[in-house]
Design a protein around this motif. Structure first.
Motif: not given
Lengths: 160, 160
Positions: A29-31, A116, A138-144, A150
């Motif tokens: 999860a980095l730009d 993450f 578990r983080l629902p839909d947390a990453f696009r 997602h």
């Protein structure tokens, strides 16, 4: 394979390894557009200890370790691992993780946490599980995800 | 109670609120000995949007919002809330959280995540649950509490 602290002379190899993975944008999860300088600061900044895995003079992978939180949370470390694309499948990540677990234990950490882990990165999830990590959240839909839209992210954790 | 963006003139009140809570070291994973300047930077730094809750000219609480991750993870926000000790029990945290949920929704976030709710902070856990957050992860022994020793921390999350 020797795993050791990164030195200034390792910087070009570290950049070669981490920038393509960041650009891909599917596992961290980095730009994806971040500059090489920012990527290097992220990976080797003063809050982190950075290591490299070297074989026959070639850097095959790199990882960092840092306290995941401050204050009363500083006994849990966080790590990130990246393997040179051409060395995938050779157990570099596994070796680096084993090294990090031993290093963390010997430096007073009580647990290791991955904040993450992207659920579509199934190879990583299986690898961490085989090394004793559990999916504790578990983080629902947390990453696009650039290809899948997602998707969930996982929190993985193991006591040391 | 009015909740609005923090301005430079709010800095003394923000310091009055956050420093004692950080010094106590029981609810946030921050160095209890950190300087006032570092505390202020933590709460109002360039990666964050900072708000205050004001009533009759008195700042009763403050919160920040930031993207919890970068890249594909930037659609989940993270917030921290602190209430002035003398205003505890008056619903300030609830009002700030409700404000933050609406603000996050209107600014394109899809979820809100609390990374490290200390399990002994039962009042906060109940409050977040009453506002729709679920405990999606438990980090065993992840926080060394000054009075209780190592206790679990919780990951709490809600879609917006």
């Amino acid at each position: 394979m020797q795993i050791r602290k990164a030195e200034a002379t390792d910087v070009p190899a570290i950049v070669e390894i981490i920038v393509p993975i960041i650009r891909e944008g599917t596992t961290y999860a980095l730009d994806p557009e971040m500059s090489e300088a920012d990527a290097l600061t992220y990976w080797t900044g003063p809050d982190k200890e950075t290591f490299v895995a070297e074989e026959d003079g070639v850097i095959l992978g790199t990882y960092y370790m840092r306290p995941n939180q401050a204050g009363g949370g500083r006994y849990v470390c966080n790590c990130g691992y990246m393997t040179r694309a051409s060395a995938n499948g050779r157990g570099v990540a596994r070796s680096m993780c084993e090294h990090s677990l031993a290093y963390a234990r010997s430096h007073g950490y009580r647990a290791m946490q991955f904040n993450f882990v992207i659920s579509t990165n199934e190879r990583a999830v299986r690898l961490w599980q085989s090394l004793g990590f559990e999916i504790v959240g578990r983080l629902p839909d947390a990453f696009r995800h650039p290809a899948h839209g997602h998707v969930d992210a996982l929190v993985m954790y193991r006591l040391l």
